[in-house]
Design a protein around this motif. Structure first.
Motif, mmCIF file in Angstrom:
data_model
loop_
_atom_site.group_PDB
_atom_site.id
_atom_site.type_symbol
_atom_site.label_atom_id
_atom_site.label_comp_id
_atom_site.label_asym_id
_atom_site.label_seq_id
_atom_site.Cartn_x
_atom_site.Cartn_y
_atom_site.Cartn_z
ATOM 1 N N TYR A 43 3.446 4.577 -5.093
ATOM 2 C CA TYR A 43 2.613 5.675 -4.580
ATOM 3 C C TYR A 43 1.167 5.653 -5.068
ATOM 4 C CZ TYR A 43 7.128 7.125 -2.927
ATOM 5 O OH TYR A 43 8.344 7.146 -2.293
ATOM 6 N N ASP A 44 0.442 4.547 -4.740
ATOM 7 C CA ASP A 44 -1.016 4.645 -4.822
ATOM 8 C C ASP A 44 -1.458 5.257 -3.498
ATOM 9 O OD1 ASP A 44 -0.546 2.534 -3.086
ATOM 10 O OD2 ASP A 44 -2.113 1.255 -3.902
ATOM 11 N N SER A 45 -2.773 5.329 -3.222
ATOM 12 C CA SER A 45 -3.157 6.053 -1.997
ATOM 13 C C SER A 45 -2.683 5.303 -0.746
ATOM 14 C CB SER A 45 -4.656 6.335 -1.968
ATOM 15 O OG SER A 45 -5.343 5.125 -1.915
ATOM 16 N N VAL A 46 -2.710 3.947 -0.772
ATOM 17 C CA VAL A 46 -2.203 3.191 0.395
ATOM 18 C C VAL A 46 -0.707 3.454 0.566
ATOM 19 C CG1 VAL A 46 -1.893 0.883 1.396
ATOM 20 C CG2 VAL A 46 -3.944 1.384 0.064
ATOM 21 N N LEU A 50 1.365 5.059 3.629
ATOM 22 C CA LEU A 50 2.469 4.345 4.302
ATOM 23 C C LEU A 50 3.733 5.214 4.292
ATOM 24 C CD1 LEU A 50 1.784 0.742 2.956
ATOM 25 C CD2 LEU A 50 1.802 1.425 5.372
ATOM 26 N N PHE A 51 3.965 5.945 3.188
ATOM 27 C CA PHE A 51 5.141 6.821 3.166
ATOM 28 C C PHE A 51 5.016 7.912 4.230
ATOM 29 C CE2 PHE A 51 7.694 10.427 1.637
ATOM 30 C CZ PHE A 51 8.928 9.840 1.862
ATOM 31 N N ASP A 52 3.799 8.450 4.396
ATOM 32 C CA ASP A 52 3.596 9.449 5.469
ATOM 33 C C ASP A 52 3.935 8.833 6.825
ATOM 34 O OD1 ASP A 52 2.852 11.358 3.695
ATOM 35 O OD2 ASP A 52 0.694 11.187 4.058
ATOM 36 N N ASN A 214 14.909 -0.341 7.575
ATOM 37 C CA ASN A 214 14.473 -1.606 8.197
ATOM 38 C C ASN A 214 13.926 -1.262 9.578
ATOM 39 O OD1 ASN A 214 15.519 -3.973 6.363
ATOM 40 N ND2 ASN A 214 17.193 -2.482 6.453
ATOM 41 N N ASP A 215 12.868 -0.435 9.612
ATOM 42 C CA ASP A 215 12.364 0.058 10.898
ATOM 43 C C ASP A 215 11.739 -1.062 11.711
ATOM 44 O OD1 ASP A 215 9.146 0.324 10.519
ATOM 45 O OD2 ASP A 215 10.211 0.575 8.635
ATOM 46 N N SER A 216 11.772 -0.868 13.019
ATOM 47 C CA SER A 216 11.336 -1.943 13.922
ATOM 48 C C SER A 216 9.830 -2.176 13.856
ATOM 49 C CB SER A 216 11.763 -1.622 15.358
ATOM 50 O OG SER A 216 11.286 -0.341 15.698
ATOM 51 N N ALA A 217 9.059 -1.152 13.430
ATOM 52 C CA ALA A 217 7.599 -1.346 13.348
ATOM 53 C C ALA A 217 7.190 -2.024 12.038
ATOM 54 C CB ALA A 217 6.899 0.008 13.477
ATOM 55 N N GLY A 218 8.136 -2.202 11.134
ATOM 56 C CA GLY A 218 7.832 -2.910 9.878
ATOM 57 C C GLY A 218 7.038 -2.082 8.867
ATOM 58 N N VAL A 219 7.041 -0.753 9.018
ATOM 59 C CA VAL A 219 6.264 0.085 8.087
ATOM 60 C C VAL A 219 6.923 0.094 6.701
ATOM 61 C CG1 VAL A 219 5.255 2.362 7.697
ATOM 62 C CG2 VAL A 219 5.562 1.539 10.023
ATOM 63 N N THR A 220 8.260 0.158 6.667
ATOM 64 C CA THR A 220 8.942 0.169 5.365
ATOM 65 C C THR A 220 8.711 -1.152 4.632
ATOM 66 O OG1 THR A 220 10.601 1.602 6.377
ATOM 67 C CG2 THR A 220 11.148 0.692 4.231
ATOM 68 N N ALA A 221 8.667 -2.253 5.389
ATOM 69 C CA ALA A 221 8.376 -3.560 4.781
ATOM 70 C C ALA A 221 6.981 -3.551 4.151
ATOM 71 C CB ALA A 221 8.486 -4.657 5.833
ATOM 72 N N LYS A 222 6.018 -2.978 4.856
ATOM 73 C CA LYS A 222 4.641 -2.905 4.322
ATOM 74 C C LYS A 222 4.609 -2.031 3.064
ATOM 75 C CE LYS A 222 1.601 -3.182 8.292
ATOM 76 N NZ LYS A 222 1.011 -2.310 9.281
ATOM 77 N N PHE A 223 5.351 -0.906 3.136
ATOM 78 C CA PHE A 223 5.433 0.032 2.006
ATOM 79 C C PHE A 223 6.000 -0.692 0.778
ATOM 80 C CE2 PHE A 223 8.364 3.178 -0.082
ATOM 81 C CZ PHE A 223 7.422 4.083 -0.542
ATOM 82 N N ASN A 224 7.051 -1.472 0.998
ATOM 83 C CA ASN A 224 7.695 -2.196 -0.107
ATOM 84 C C ASN A 224 6.729 -3.240 -0.685
ATOM 85 O OD1 ASN A 224 9.697 -2.970 -1.868
ATOM 86 N ND2 ASN A 224 11.031 -3.909 -0.332
ATOM 87 N N ASN A 226 3.563 -3.318 -0.557
ATOM 88 C CA ASN A 226 2.356 -2.714 -1.149
ATOM 89 C C ASN A 226 2.501 -2.508 -2.660
ATOM 90 O OD1 ASN A 226 -0.283 -1.249 -0.958
ATOM 91 N ND2 ASN A 226 1.007 0.422 -1.718
ATOM 92 N N ILE A 227 3.753 -2.438 -3.137
ATOM 93 C CA ILE A 227 3.941 -2.241 -4.590
ATOM 94 C C ILE A 227 3.326 -3.425 -5.358
ATOM 95 C CG2 ILE A 227 6.184 -3.387 -5.050
ATOM 96 C CD1 ILE A 227 7.083 -0.781 -6.426
ATOM 97 N N LEU A 228 3.361 -4.628 -4.752
ATOM 98 C CA LEU A 228 2.802 -5.818 -5.427
ATOM 99 C C LEU A 228 1.273 -5.724 -5.475
ATOM 100 C CD1 LEU A 228 5.026 -8.672 -3.925
ATOM 101 C CD2 LEU A 228 5.342 -7.385 -6.059
ATOM 102 N N ARG A 229 0.690 -5.210 -4.388
ATOM 103 C CA ARG A 229 -0.769 -5.034 -4.361
ATOM 104 C C ARG A 229 -1.175 -4.026 -5.433
ATOM 105 N NH1 ARG A 229 -4.458 -2.175 -2.891
ATOM 106 N NH2 ARG A 229 -2.973 -0.519 -2.399
ATOM 107 N N HIS A 230 -0.395 -2.955 -5.521
ATOM 108 C CA HIS A 230 -0.697 -1.919 -6.528
ATOM 109 C C HIS A 230 -0.556 -2.489 -7.942
ATOM 110 C CE1 HIS A 230 0.183 2.381 -8.195
ATOM 111 N NE2 HIS A 230 -1.071 2.037 -8.367
ATOM 112 N N VAL A 231 0.504 -3.268 -8.160
ATOM 113 C CA VAL A 231 0.701 -3.883 -9.489
ATOM 114 C C VAL A 231 -0.453 -4.850 -9.791
ATOM 115 C CG1 VAL A 231 2.154 -5.553 -10.728
ATOM 116 C CG2 VAL A 231 3.189 -3.550 -9.661
#
Ligand code: AVI
Length: 328
Positions: A43-46, A50-52, A214-224, A226-231
């Motif tokens: 949960y950084d701002s990105v 993405l969660f929204d 595992n949504d078809s638009a791939g938003v959950t994949a991006k959310f997951n 993104n944790i690496l970008r935040h780290v």
């Protein structure tokens, strides 16, 4: 950029600053046999944006289902809550759900939203206060997973019965031991006359659960991912987001969705002066999302000092909401 390892950066009292503690926590997780990064790093701002977006997905039923239930629950509570109450939301975010309760439950005289995202919460609290001028709004900027004191918060707070609010099945992101500890802590914080309104996701068909993560638009994949970008941002590590992929599945043994990031190749990642090796196919476990049958959750709540007052189930038992009263 070369960053000295955390161990070389403690101050003279050997105390690590909060930032260095986070880096030490992440490094320790990546050195575990099953590599882990705590879901709090989503949960950084990105990640919050993405969660929204996840909450707007047709496949992500928990948010939409609970939102549809809330007006009806609020109307029920407007009948049963006859004394003035202070509503305390743990992990309050944008205060969207609080507004639904305020529309119906006129006995809410004070609102104490708790969230770590300072500026986001301040903005939401200011708007809420402007829209409901007769309600006292007293935000607390804190990590709600840690013990929080409500002392000196809210107006005439001693006279008001506390109604805790913990929607969205965030309880599912805690392991069973911590879920129990957290519910016990809320029992203490909200006091002997306290109540708790809590949303809990249920066990259901594997297909529905699988689609939700595992949504078809791939938003959950991006959310997951993104944790690496935040780290990388926190710890100056060099995770390559393209070298990992999202993997989420329901683990029936533990009754939980597990989210992982799978290394697509054999690689090494540099963090905190260390090189962390990844075999091809090795995973980092990033999140658990436990699902509870109503009887399982009620049992847990009882062990934590609560008794069931009322229960609402969505159609097809897709989601549950409980009103608990402190057991004296
Ligand atoms: C915040 N929490 C309740 C969500 C869940 O369903 O466990 C987080 C989430 N992870 C992936 N999608 C949504």
């Amino acid at each position: 950029m070369s960053v000295p390892p955390v161990a070389q950066r403690a101050d003279s009292t050997n105390q690590l600053s909060p930032e260095l503690q986070l880096i030490a926590e992440i490094t320790a997780g990546l050195n575990a046999q099953q590599k882990i990064i705590s879901s709090k790093f989503f949960y950084d701002s990105v990640g919050s944006d993405l969660f929204d977006q996840i909450c707007d997905l047709p496949e992500y039923y928990p948010y939409l289902t609970e939102m549809n239930m809330l007006p009806h629950i609020a109307s029920d509570l407007s009948q049963s809550i006859v004394q003035p109450v202070e509503l305390v939301e743990f992990g309050a975010g944008s205060l969207t759900k609080i507004r639904i309760l305020l529309e119906s439950i006129k006995m809410i005289k004070s609102v104490v939203p708790i969230d770590i995202a300072h500026s986001h919460l301040q903005r939401a609290a200011d708007k809420l206060s402007a829209d409901y001028p007769h309600v006292n709004v007293a935000p607390i900027f804190a990590d709600f997973t840690q013990p929080v004191s409500l002392q000196n918060k809210g107006k005439n707070q001693d006279e008001l019965v506390k109604l805790g609010f913990f929607p969205g099945s965030t309880i599912g992101n805690f392991n069973r031991d911590f879920a129990l500890t957290f519910l016990q802590r809320l029992r203490k914080t909200l006091g002997d006359s306290g109540m708790l309104l809590i949303g809990v996701d249920t066990k259901k068909s594997l297909h529905t659960l699988h689609q939700a993560y595992n949504d078809s638009a791939g938003v959950t994949a991006k959310f997951n991912l993104n944790i690496l970008r935040h780290v990388n941002h926190i710890a100056a590590s060099n995770f390559d987001l393209d070298a990992f992929e999202h993997y989420a599945f329901y683990n029936p043994h533990f009754g939980r969705i597990e989210m992982h990031l799978v290394s697509k190749i054999e690689q090494s990642v540099h963090i905190n002066g260390q090189s962390i090796p990844f075999a091809q196919g090795e995973t980092i476990h990033t999140e658990n999302s436990y699902k509870y049958r109503p009887d399982e959750f009620i049992h847990l709540a009882r062990m934590a000092g609560w008794r069931l007052e009322q229960q609402w189930m969505a159609s097809n038992d897709m989601f549950s909401v409980f009103l608990l009263h402190a057991n004296r």
